[in-house]
Write a protein that holds these residues in place. Sequence first.
Motif, PDB file in Angstrom:
ATOM      1  N   LYS A  44       0.832  -1.214   0.000  1.00 48.00           N
ATOM      2  CA  LYS A  44       0.000   0.000   0.000  1.00 48.00           C
ATOM      3  C   LYS A  44       0.864   1.262   0.000  1.00 48.00           C
ATOM      4  N   THR A  45       1.959   1.268   0.764  1.00 47.53           N
ATOM      5  CA  THR A  45       2.815   2.455   0.776  1.00 47.53           C
ATOM      6  C   THR A  45       3.541   2.619  -0.554  1.00 47.53           C
ATOM      7  N   ILE A  46       3.914   1.512  -1.185  1.00 44.37           N
ATOM      8  CA  ILE A  46       4.587   1.608  -2.486  1.00 44.37           C
ATOM      9  C   ILE A  46       3.595   2.051  -3.557  1.00 44.37           C
ATOM     10  N   GLU A  47       2.369   1.575  -3.488  1.00 43.60           N
ATOM     11  CA  GLU A  47       1.353   1.992  -4.454  1.00 43.60           C
ATOM     12  C   GLU A  47       1.025   3.472  -4.320  1.00 43.60           C
ATOM     13  N   SER A  48       1.224   4.043  -3.146  1.00 43.90           N
ATOM     14  CA  SER A  48       0.910   5.457  -2.937  1.00 43.90           C
ATOM     15  C   SER A  48       2.003   6.392  -3.489  1.00 43.90           C
ATOM     16  N   ILE A  49       3.114   5.830  -3.960  1.00 50.59           N
ATOM     17  CA  ILE A  49       4.183   6.657  -4.540  1.00 50.59           C
ATOM     18  C   ILE A  49       3.699   7.198  -5.879  1.00 50.59           C
ATOM     19  N   GLU A  50       3.791   8.500  -6.035  1.00 44.54           N
ATOM     20  CA  GLU A  50       3.322   9.131  -7.265  1.00 44.54           C
ATOM     21  C   GLU A  50       4.510   9.479  -8.157  1.00 44.54           C
ATOM     22  N   TYR A  51       4.435   9.047  -9.409  1.00 48.46           N
ATOM     23  CA  TYR A  51       5.438   9.362 -10.422  1.00 48.46           C
ATOM     24  C   TYR A  51       4.846   9.082 -11.790  1.00 48.46           C
ATOM     25  N   MET A  52       5.460   9.615 -12.833  1.00 49.85           N
ATOM     26  CA  MET A  52       4.998   9.391 -14.204  1.00 49.85           C
ATOM     27  C   MET A  52       5.619   8.094 -14.699  1.00 49.85           C
ATOM     28  N   ASP A  53       4.791   7.089 -14.933  1.00 46.75           N
ATOM     29  CA  ASP A  53       5.279   5.773 -15.348  1.00 46.75           C
ATOM     30  C   ASP A  53       5.078   5.612 -16.851  1.00 46.75           C
ATOM     31  N   TYR A  54       6.197   5.502 -17.590  1.00 51.44           N
ATOM     32  CA  TYR A  54       6.147   5.304 -19.027  1.00 51.44           C
ATOM     33  C   TYR A  54       6.309   3.817 -19.336  1.00 51.44           C
ATOM     34  N   ALA A  55       5.460   3.329 -20.215  1.00 52.30           N
ATOM     35  CA  ALA A  55       5.558   1.940 -20.669  1.00 52.30           C
ATOM     36  C   ALA A  55       6.190   1.928 -22.050  1.00 52.30           C
ATOM     37  N   LEU A  56       6.761   0.810 -22.410  1.00 49.21           N
ATOM     38  CA  LEU A  56       7.368   0.683 -23.734  1.00 49.21           C
ATOM     39  C   LEU A  56       6.285   0.533 -24.799  1.00 49.21           C
ATOM     40  N   SER A  57       6.535   1.120 -25.951  1.00 48.20           N
ATOM     41  CA  SER A  57       5.635   0.940 -27.082  1.00 48.20           C
ATOM     42  C   SER A  57       5.851  -0.457 -27.662  1.00 48.20           C
ATOM     43  N   SER A  58       4.971  -0.871 -28.522  1.00 47.33           N
ATOM     44  CA  SER A  58       5.112  -2.204 -29.113  1.00 47.33           C
ATOM     45  C   SER A  58       6.380  -2.305 -29.964  1.00 47.33           C
ATOM     46  N   GLU A  59       6.750  -1.210 -30.644  1.00 48.28           N
ATOM     47  CA  GLU A  59       7.993  -1.205 -31.427  1.00 48.28           C
ATOM     48  C   GLU A  59       9.211  -1.336 -30.502  1.00 48.28           C
ATOM     49  N   SER A  60       9.141  -0.664 -29.371  1.00 49.70           N
ATOM     50  CA  SER A  60      10.250  -0.742 -28.409  1.00 49.70           C
ATOM     51  C   SER A  60      10.370  -2.138 -27.823  1.00 49.70           C
TER      52      SER A  60
END
Length: 176
Positions: A44-60
């Motif tokens: 729960k404490t780790i889930e509460s961490i706020e940051y911009m999470d970028y995922a890889l594109s399908s090409e990547s």
Amino acid sequence: MKIKFVVLLLCGVIVMSCDDSGNSTTTDIEATEIPQERKKITVKTIESIEYMDYALSSESENAIAAWDRYHELATQIGYLKKADFSFFNGDLDLLKKFIKEFKTQMPEQFQTNLIISRNAIVETELLKLNENLTIDNISREEKLSNIKALFIAFSNLNYLINKKLEGDFYNQIQPE
């Protein structure tokens, strides 16, 4: 007579002061147990961490398919999000070996200054998190800060990988 009175008075003071120290010891033990419970880092404490999470594109994802250490790091960060610290607080020599293999297995098309420098930041955050998780006297807030920094560094690595492939794609387009 006066000496007996003084000795009796001193004995009374000593007996009364001994009784008080026993009660304060149990209070001290109870007081130190409470913060130990708050030091645990939960899902729960780790889930509460706020940051911009970028995922890889399908090409990547297709471009890094052969980069095994990247996939392993992504998996371990997934475990870290579930409060599993086993990879990050393990043996330092194994972590250094992993980092070395992570850098050497990087596909050649990603060996640009931006991505290499981002890899260095990910490496630094991995080592810093390992150190802070293995030392007992580091505060919970500092550990959470290091976890957040690793999440941000890995997310930015994903962003730069996507950006590199997108830039390569647009550079291939020739004007008519």
